[in-house]
Structures are given as C-alpha cells and as structure tokens.
Scaffold this motif. Structure first.
Motif, PDB file in Angstrom:
ATOM      1  N   LYS A 266       0.830  -1.206   0.000  1.00 53.73           N
ATOM      2  CA  LYS A 266       0.000   0.000   0.000  1.00 53.73           C
ATOM      3  C   LYS A 266       0.867   1.259   0.000  1.00 53.73           C
ATOM      4  O   LYS A 266       0.382   2.352  -0.241  1.00 53.73           O
ATOM      5  N   PHE A 272      -4.814   9.806   3.905  1.00 54.24           N
ATOM      6  CA  PHE A 272      -6.281   9.793   3.931  1.00 54.24           C
ATOM      7  C   PHE A 272      -6.747  11.246   3.968  1.00 54.24           C
ATOM      8  O   PHE A 272      -6.194  12.048   4.724  1.00 54.24           O
ATOM      9  N   GLU A 295     -14.185   6.137  -4.087  1.00 54.01           N
ATOM     10  CA  GLU A 295     -13.832   6.347  -2.666  1.00 54.01           C
ATOM     11  C   GLU A 295     -12.422   6.884  -2.438  1.00 54.01           C
ATOM     12  O   GLU A 295     -12.104   7.299  -1.329  1.00 54.01           O
ATOM     13  N   ASP A 296     -11.584   6.888  -3.507  1.00 57.85           N
ATOM     14  CA  ASP A 296     -10.252   7.477  -3.289  1.00 57.85           C
ATOM     15  C   ASP A 296      -9.934   8.604  -4.291  1.00 57.85           C
ATOM     16  O   ASP A 296      -8.791   9.005  -4.420  1.00 57.85           O
ATOM     17  N   ASP A 322      -5.274   7.617  -0.658  1.00 60.13           N
ATOM     18  CA  ASP A 322      -5.545   6.206  -0.319  1.00 60.13           C
ATOM     19  C   ASP A 322      -6.998   6.017   0.130  1.00 60.13           C
ATOM     20  O   ASP A 322      -7.561   4.935  -0.032  1.00 60.13           O
ATOM     21  N   LYS A 323      -7.554   7.045   0.710  1.00 63.51           N
ATOM     22  CA  LYS A 323      -8.959   6.977   1.145  1.00 63.51           C
ATOM     23  C   LYS A 323      -9.487   8.391   1.322  1.00 63.51           C
ATOM     24  O   LYS A 323      -8.756   9.268   1.804  1.00 63.51           O
ATOM     25  N   GLU A 333     -15.828   4.726  11.464  1.00 63.17           N
ATOM     26  CA  GLU A 333     -15.472   4.376  10.077  1.00 63.17           C
ATOM     27  C   GLU A 333     -14.030   4.786   9.779  1.00 63.17           C
ATOM     28  O   GLU A 333     -13.288   4.059   9.124  1.00 63.17           O
ATOM     29  N   GLU A 336     -11.677   2.405  11.640  1.00 65.91           N
ATOM     30  CA  GLU A 336     -11.635   1.079  11.004  1.00 65.91           C
ATOM     31  C   GLU A 336     -10.498   0.996   9.979  1.00 65.91           C
ATOM     32  O   GLU A 336      -9.815  -0.014   9.862  1.00 65.91           O
ATOM     33  N   GLU A 337     -10.320   2.113   9.277  1.00 67.27           N
ATOM     34  CA  GLU A 337      -9.309   2.135   8.217  1.00 67.27           C
ATOM     35  C   GLU A 337      -7.883   2.177   8.756  1.00 67.27           C
ATOM     36  O   GLU A 337      -6.949   1.779   8.058  1.00 67.27           O
TER      37      GLU A 337
END
Ligand SMILES: Nc1ncnc2c1ncn2[C@@H]1O[C@H](COP(=O)(O)OP(=O)(O)OP(=O)(O)O)[C@@H](O)[C@H]1O
Length: 611
Positions: A266, A272, A295-296, A322-323, A333, A336-337
C-alpha cells in the motif's frame, strides 16, 4: 323419806381388785348385781322384813352406787367399780351374817334383832359414807385422769387431724401433680402420635430417597463412564489444542509477515483525506464544490470569473488519495481504516499517524475527538488504546505479554514541552535516534497505561498542561504540534519472541498561510514557527519523494522527531483535514496539494524492531 328406786335396766358392777380397801367390808372382786326388773331394794326389804328407814337408806345407797357405776362406766372405768361393788356385796353378806338373817336363794330374808341392827345400819351408813367419799375422791381422780387422758387423746387427735390436713394437702398436691402428669401424658401421647406419623412419613420418604439414590447411583455410574470417555477425549482435545496453538502461533507469525507485506504494497506513507461538515453559521455560507468519483478520488471545483468578468470559468482540481472520508463519515469508520496500522504497532513496527490541515479543519477532532467526547465521537488515540487492550488480551492466549508506556509532548515555537509532567515548560528535552530505529526524547514523563481509565487520565493531564500554557497565548492547541507516543513492548513466553512497537499520533498545528493569518507580534512568531516546521516537513517530504541523498530532518524539531517515521523505518499515515467551506477554498487547495506530494513519497521498507 326416799322412795324406792326403779331400775329400768339391769347391770353388773364389779369392784376392781386393785381398789379394794383393807378396811372395807366388801371383799375385792365382790360382784353386786343390781336388777332392774322390779323394785329390788324394796323387794329385799320386804322379804327381809327390814324397817322402812333401812329400806330407804338402802335405796339411796343403791341409787348412789348405780350413779357411781354409771359415772364409772361413762368414764370407761367399769372394771374398777365392779370391784367396789363386789366389796359392797361382801359387805352386804357381812350385814346379813351379823343380823343373823340370810337372804335365801329366792330372796327371802330372816328376821334381824332391832338394836344391833340399828348399830349395824349406822355403822354401815358411816362406812357407806366413808366409802362414798372415798369413791367420790377416786372417781374425781379417775375423772381427772380420764380428762387428762381425754386431753392427751384430744391432743393426739389434734396431731392426727393436723397430720390428716398435711396428708390431705399432700394428697391435693399429689392430685394436682397427677392431673398435670395426666395432661403431660396426654400431650406426650399426642406428640408420640404426631411423631409416629412423621416417622412413618419419613420412612416412606426414606424409601423414596433410597430408590432415588439407587437411580442416581446408576446415573452416576453411567456418567462416570461417560466422564472417563470425556476425559480421554479431553486429553486428545488438549493435545489437539496444543498442536493448534502451535499452528496458530506459526500462523500469527505468518499473518504478521503478510500484514506487513500488504502495508508495504500500500506504500509506507499513506494519505487519507477527511472533510469535515459545515458547522453552525457556516451552513449559511457557500459550501465547497467537489465531486467524488470513487472512494479514493475527488475533484475540487472552482468557479472563477474571466478577467473581463464576462463569463465564469469552471476549474477542476482532481485529487486521489488512499482513502477519502466524506463529511458524514463517522469516527468509527475512520478508525476502522487505520486499525491495521495499530495492529502493526503491536506487531513491533513503528507507526506514525499525523493530521495535517488548516486551523479548524478537524485535526484534533480526528485524533482525540471533540471537547466532550462520548463513545461515538472519541477520536483515534482513545480508540487505538482500546483496540490495543483487547488485542493484548487475545494475544495472551498465544503467549504474548505486553507493557504499554505513554508519553505526550508538544512542539511549540520549535521547543519540546512535556505534557504529562508538572507543567514546567522550561525543561530542555533532546531527541535521540538509535540504529535499531528507536527514537527517544529525553526527560519525558512516562506513564504505564494499563487500563482505559489511565488513558483518560493521560488525556486529561495533557489537556490541563496545555490549558495552563494557553494563558500566555491564545488557541494553544492550534499553535503547537502535539505528539502522543505509545510504546508497546511485547514478549512471547512460549516462543521467546519479542517486539518493540511504537505508535506516534501527531496533531499538527494549523497550516494557514502567513499572508492570510494577518498575525503580528507573538502571534506572528508562532505562525512563523509553525510555518517553518511545516515547510521543513514539506522539504523533507520533497527530498524523500525525489530520493535525494540528503534529507533535511534536522531543520526543525518536528521533522527531526519524525525522522524514523518518515525515513523508511516506519509505517506512516497522514490525514489531510479539509473544511467544507467554500470560503476556505485556497487553504484546502494548498493542503490537498501538500498531501498529494506526501502521497507520492515511497520511502522504503519499514523494519520491525525486536529489541
Ligand atoms: N468530522 C467532524 N464532524 C463534526 N464536527 C467536526 C468534525 N471535524 C471537526 N469538527 C469540529 O470543528 C471544530 C474545529 O475542529 P478541530 O478543533 O478538530 O480543528 P483543528 O484542525 O484541530 O483546529 P486547530 O488547528 O486550531 O487545532 C471543532 O468544534 C470540532 O468539533
């Protein structure tokens, strides 16, 4: 003249021998029979042809004798009197002899000469009187004896009566007792009856129990057999479990390697983007225009008027990270990432998560949470600690024991302050890097964080120290970089493995441009220091991105502290926080461009620290 005495009854009078007088004419034991069948004295006198006066005297004498005899009898001394009467009988015989007359068997009397008879009668009379006196005396004695005897008897009777009363009382007592005993007996009988009933019930219950015990014994025996079977199965299961545990440990090691490989794939610096929602009065303003392609990826859109203001030019700035978290993304949420990175820290890697963005873009909200957090709104730092606790618990089964030590510092005006110390911000702290990839800040307070409550206390203490410092300058949290360092020292007792992970969670100062801040004085110096450290951070990122030989880590305390996190030993994640306000467009664009640069850095492979 005394008349003849009539005797209705006949009686015998015997004069007792003991009372015979030697002078008496009547012999002892003489027996006088006084008949009551007729006028015996008169009859005697008639038959003896005695003068009338003798007859009277005899009658009187006889009556006296009878009275005495009656008295004697009533005194129960009849025998004694009988003797006296015998004497009198003897006397009569002597009279008869002297008078020459003799009573015939049929009672006829011979004739007695007058003169001598007179003499004799007067003698007899005298004698009789004497006797009478004597007898009276004796009778008196007898009576007194009798009375004393009676008294004695009476006393004896009284005593006996008293005895009788005592005995009667005893008898009453005894009867009461007998009655009580009777009640008791009745009670005991009813008790015996009740107990007999209980006994028979108990006997019935006993036989039921016995039956149940027999059944239970049979069941127990069956269960014991089952237990023996289960024990052998348990032994097998245990050996299977230990095999599985060994396999699990092996798989855990493999998982760590794979996890690390994924993280490496990654990229070691990941970025993010998080966009905060419009808050309060901002909701009236124009929102930032952007479109999320996936989403990215997103596009920032700017409407610009042409130079001659004749038309509106729409500019689009595409970004990819990346996000990307939209304004409605929750804290959980977001966490979580990054939870995989927290796991990497437990696996023994240095991990660094920092938040970059303009003032008020949501950096502190992301790292710590709001001022009054709840379980929904708490930020990354408390969530990371909670995850570490639960993972440490489950890793215990795999033989891992962990010690967690926390340090909290801020870099204000390029100076390090201990946020867990006593608030003495004049203390000097140095940053030291070790060849194994460890970074140490000297003289920092270290707190063993062995419970979530300790973590809360640590956050509170850091907040208090910052609040004290903020009396000298406004908006302290915006004007300084805060760094929470959690050291995770693990040891596996079974495999002997060790690990030394570090989780650095950094909330950078606001990144607004100096030109826009309009600061002067202290505020200006703060902004310059912030800008210097952030621009140093940018320089380091650029150098790393361009793979330059020299990376200027030492140009600021912030970059020097993050050397190992940025330089390849660490797994690093940067949050770029942006506002949703269109008014902050330029600041947002700058932050996103900076983040894109960071995202383009490939800074080598993170090394696991084992000692
Ligand atoms: N995602 C979000 N959801 C709701 N409220 C948010 C969010 N992000 C930030 N906020 C709120 O916005 C305000 C500013 O956020 P925050 O203090 O975290 O910004 P900051 O970037 O840390 O600012 P500074 O650089 O001054 O420290 C706070 O009131 C915070 O609660």
């Amino acid at each position: 003249m005394v008349g003849p005495t009539n005797y209705k009854n006949s009686f015998d009078v015997t004069i007792p021998n003991g009372s015979s007088d030697s002078t008496s004419d009547l012999p002892a034991g003489a027996h006088l029979r006084a008949t009551t069948s007729g006028n015996s004295v008169e009859h005697l006198c008639e038959h003896a042809a005695l003068p009338r006066e003798y007859t009277n005297e005899l009658s009187e004498l006889q009556s006296l004798l009878v009275n005495r005899a009656v008295e004697s009898k009533s005194a129960s001394r009849v025998n004694c009197d009988q003797l006296k009467f015998s004497d009198f009988e003897e006397l009569r015989k002597q009279v008869e002899r002297r008078t020459g007359n003799q009573l015939s068997p049929n009672g006829s009397i011979a004739t007695i000469p007058d003169s001598s008879l007179q003499v004799e009668i007067s003698r007899i009379k005298m004698k009789s009187e004497e006797q009478s006196k004597k007898y009276s005396k004796e009778i008196e004695q007898l009576r007194s004896q009798h009375e004393s005897h009676l008294n004695a008897l009476h006393q004896e009777y009284e005593t006996l009566e008293q005895g009788k009363y005592a005995i009667a009382a005893e008898l009453d007592d005894a009867q009461v007792k007998i009655k009580d005993y009777g009640h008791e007996v009745v009670h005991l009988e009813s008790t015996v009856t009740a107990q007999s009933q209980s006994l028979s019930q108990l006997q019935i219950q006993q036989s039921i129990d016995k039956q149940q015990i027999e059944e239970a014994t049979k069941t127990l025996e069956t269960k014991l057999k089952d237990l023996a079977l289960l024990s052998s199965q348990l032994c097998e299961a245990k050996s299977h479990i230990s095999q599985m545990e060994a396999k699990l440990r092996f798989e855990e090691t493999t998982r760590r390697k794979l996890h690390n490989t994924i993280q490496e794939l990654k990229g070691n610096i990941r970025v993010f983007c998080r966009m905060r929602p419009l808050l309060g009065p901002e909701q009236m303003d124009d929102p930032l225009q952007l479109s999320f392609t996936n989403e990215d990826e997103m596009e920032l859109i700017q409407n610009q008027e042409s130079a001659n203001r004749s038309k509106t030019i729409i500019k689009s700035y595409p970004f990819s990270f990346d996000k990307i978290f939209k304004p409605d993304a929750t804290q959980s949420e977001v966490f979580e990432e990054i939870s995989q990175l927290v796991q990497s820290a437990l696996d023994g890697y240095p991990v660094c998560i920092f938040a970059y963005g303009q003032t008020g873009s949501g950096k502190t909200f992301t790292m710590e949470g709001p001022e009054q957090p709840d379980s929904e709104t708490v930020g990354i730092i408390p969530r990371a600690v909670l995850q570490i606790y639960s993972t440490v618990k489950s890793l215990k089964q795999k033989g891992w024991e962990y010690v967690m030590e926390g340090q909290f510092l801020e870099i204000y005006n390029d100076t390090i302050h201990d946020l867990l110390g006593n608030g003495d911000f004049n203390k000097k702290h140095d940053i030291k890097h070790f060849p194994n990839g460890k970074t140490v800040v000297t003289d920092l307070t270290t707190v063993i964080i062995d419970s979530p409550e300790k973590m809360t206390a640590v956050m509170k203490r850091a907040g208090q120290n910052r609040a004290v410092a903020s009396t000298h300058c406004n908006d302290r949290s915006s004007r300084s970089h805060s760094v929470f360092m959690l050291k995770l020292s693990g040891r596996n007792e079974i495999s002997g493995e060790t690990s030394q992970g570090v989780l650095n969670l950094i909330d950078l100062a606001g990144s607004e441009r100096l030109s826009l801040s309009g600061s002067t004085g202290d505020r200006l110096r703060e902004t310059q220091a912030i800008n210097k450290s952030l621009s140093c951070l940018g320089d380091v990122i650029y150098s790393l991105a361009n793979r330059e030989a020299h990376v200027p880590y030492r140009n600021s305390k912030l970059t020097f502290l993050l050397q190992n996190s940025l330089g390849g030993n660490s797994k690093t994640l940067m949050f770029v926080n942006i506002s949703s306000c269109n008014a902050h467009f330029q600041e947002t664009l700058c932050s996103l461009r900076f983040a894109t640069k960071v995202n383009s850095c490939h800074i080598g492979v993170a090394k696991r620290i084992t000692k």
